[in-house]
Scaffold this active site. Structure first.
Site, mmCIF file in Angstrom:
data_model
loop_
_atom_site.group_PDB
_atom_site.id
_atom_site.type_symbol
_atom_site.label_atom_id
_atom_site.label_comp_id
_atom_site.label_asym_id
_atom_site.label_seq_id
_atom_site.Cartn_x
_atom_site.Cartn_y
_atom_site.Cartn_z
ATOM 1 N N THR A 32 0.822 -1.214 0.000
ATOM 2 C CA THR A 32 0.000 0.000 0.000
ATOM 3 C C THR A 32 0.852 1.258 0.000
ATOM 4 O O THR A 32 0.511 2.263 -0.608
ATOM 5 C CB THR A 32 -0.933 -0.008 1.223
ATOM 6 O OG1 THR A 32 -1.856 -1.073 1.064
ATOM 7 C CG2 THR A 32 -1.679 1.296 1.381
ATOM 8 N N SER A 73 1.507 -7.286 -1.037
ATOM 9 C CA SER A 73 2.166 -8.391 -0.320
ATOM 10 C C SER A 73 1.270 -9.619 -0.168
ATOM 11 O O SER A 73 1.719 -10.680 0.262
ATOM 12 C CB SER A 73 2.662 -7.935 1.052
ATOM 13 O OG SER A 73 1.614 -7.862 1.983
ATOM 14 N N THR A 122 1.645 -4.653 4.159
ATOM 15 C CA THR A 122 1.455 -5.038 5.564
ATOM 16 C C THR A 122 0.775 -6.396 5.713
ATOM 17 O O THR A 122 0.874 -7.025 6.751
ATOM 18 C CB THR A 122 0.601 -3.989 6.297
ATOM 19 O OG1 THR A 122 -0.696 -3.939 5.687
ATOM 20 C CG2 THR A 122 1.257 -2.619 6.268
ATOM 21 N N ASP A 123 0.073 -6.884 4.655
ATOM 22 C CA ASP A 123 -0.666 -8.147 4.797
ATOM 23 C C ASP A 123 0.233 -9.297 5.229
ATOM 24 O O ASP A 123 -0.155 -10.105 6.063
ATOM 25 C CB ASP A 123 -1.343 -8.525 3.469
ATOM 26 C CG ASP A 123 -2.522 -7.627 3.154
ATOM 27 O OD1 ASP A 123 -3.129 -7.792 2.084
ATOM 28 O OD2 ASP A 123 -2.804 -6.737 3.984
#
Ligand code: ASP
Length: 352
Positions: free
Chosen positions: A39, A83, A116-117
């Site tokens: 992101t 990610s 961040t996933d």
């Protein structure tokens, strides 16, 4: 006479200033920023309204005013993907790239920009495989570059500040967002939309960053190190549910899994059918690690019924302690490769 004295004094001041600026530039640390996407490097697509990869490493850095005052920045664009599309193979390439740059004497540390996933697992993979002890901060964003107040630029500034600080020299690999510093081993993504999403629960943060200062709260947990094999073995991560008949475990065992991680319930318990399926897999020489979907405390040999944690351990399953299933899977992959499927040796890596 007076004028000559003043002009001599002025010349000395100018020489001293030039010397000071030049020497401080030369002393400024070099930080390598390796970009992978996420992101932080996405913009809202006007057609679809969804966030899509759109920002280069160079643009990312240029969006961070003041970065050049704290370090000489060198950018490596590894990839630009969300990610959710990450793979252990890309993390292996990332680990080798970061290690290669950290090996340069001038490089103080590295920052990895990442979605961040799967950031918690990616940071953990580098914590396990990097040869260098220099500081590495994973950083991302919960709001993309088109947002009214993107959080990426401040996160990058904090991450660079952190890797340059004396406080961070023994923290190894961290996940640093929204001013909080988490260890790669303990960090979990806890909120799917909020900027304060990364947390280490009862184990606590390593530190905090405010006004350019790094505050040290805790030392990082001891690091395990494993080499990156030429080919990462296929390890399956499964969860279980009420009424699970164990068929997914049997399918994995019959279709190439070299290891299985079972994200169980409670303190590491499964039902009787899943327990039989786990025994079926272990009888084929497949190591099975038990983790839990419960956030705190982890797995314990507490229950002795069919499928309880104690019964599982007594029958050869490996209890995964307080590692999340996703992290236990990466550790199991590397341990299988290193120990050539020897379960008694693999077990050691999961000892609390
Ligand atoms: N889906 C994004 C990613 O993991 C989420 C983020 O970066 O915040 O790449």
């Amino acid at each position: 006479m007076k004028a000559m004295k003043y002009s001599g004094f002025l010349v000395c001041c100018i020489v001293l200033c030039v010397f000071f600026v030049a020497s401080s530039y030369a002393e400024m640390p070099t930080v390598v920023i390796v970009t992978t996407g996420g992101t932080i490097a996405e913009k809202t697509d006007p057609e679809t309204g969804g966030a899509v990869p759109a920002v280069s490493g160079k643009d990312l850095i240029e969006a961070v005013p003041g970065l050049g005052k704290i370090a000489n920045i060198e950018v490596v664009n590894l990839c630009n993907i969300d990610s959710s599309q990450m793979t252990p193979e890309i993390w292996a390439k990332l680990s080798k790239t970061v290690d290669g740059r950290l090996a340069e004497a001038k490089v103080k540390g590295a920052v990895v920009t990442h979605g961040t996933d799967t950031m918690a697992e990616g940071a953990y993979f580098l914590g396990l495989t990097l040869k260098s002890d220099k500081p590495v901060a994973f950083v991302g964003a919960m709001r993309d570059a088109s947002d009214v107040s993107p959080d990426g630029p401040a996160n990058i500034l904090n991450a660079v500040t952190q890797v340059c600080s004396k406080e961070a020299q023994d923290w190894g690999v961290t996940v640093t967002l929204n001013e909080y510093v988490n260890s790669a081993r303990n960090v979990v993504k806890t909120n799917s939309t909020n900027v304060q999403t990364f947390d280490s629960g009862e184990k606590g943060y390593l530190g905090y960053i405010a006004m350019g200062k790094v505050i040290h709260y805790n030392d990082a947990p001891a690091r395990q190190r494993l080499p990156i094999p030429d080919k990462l073995p296929n390890v399956t991560l499964l969860s279980t549910f009420a009424g699970d008949d164990g068929s997914l475990v049997r399918f994995a065992a019959d279709h190439g899994a070299r290891g299985i991680v079972m994200d169980a319930v409670g303190a590491g318990n499964v039902n009787a059918e899943v327990y039989e399926a786990i025994k079926y897999a272990m009888a084929k020489g497949i190591p099975v690690v038990i983790t839990t979907r419960v956030y705190h405390s982890g797995v314990w040999p507490m229950y002795g019924d069919q499928g309880g944690g104690e019964t599982l351990e007594k029958n050869g399953a490996i209890l995964g302690g307080d590692l999340t299933g996703a992290k236990a899977r990466l550790l199991l992959m590397l341990a299988i490769a290193k120990e050539k499927d020897d379960v008694s040796k693999i077990k050691v890596y999961f000892k609390r």
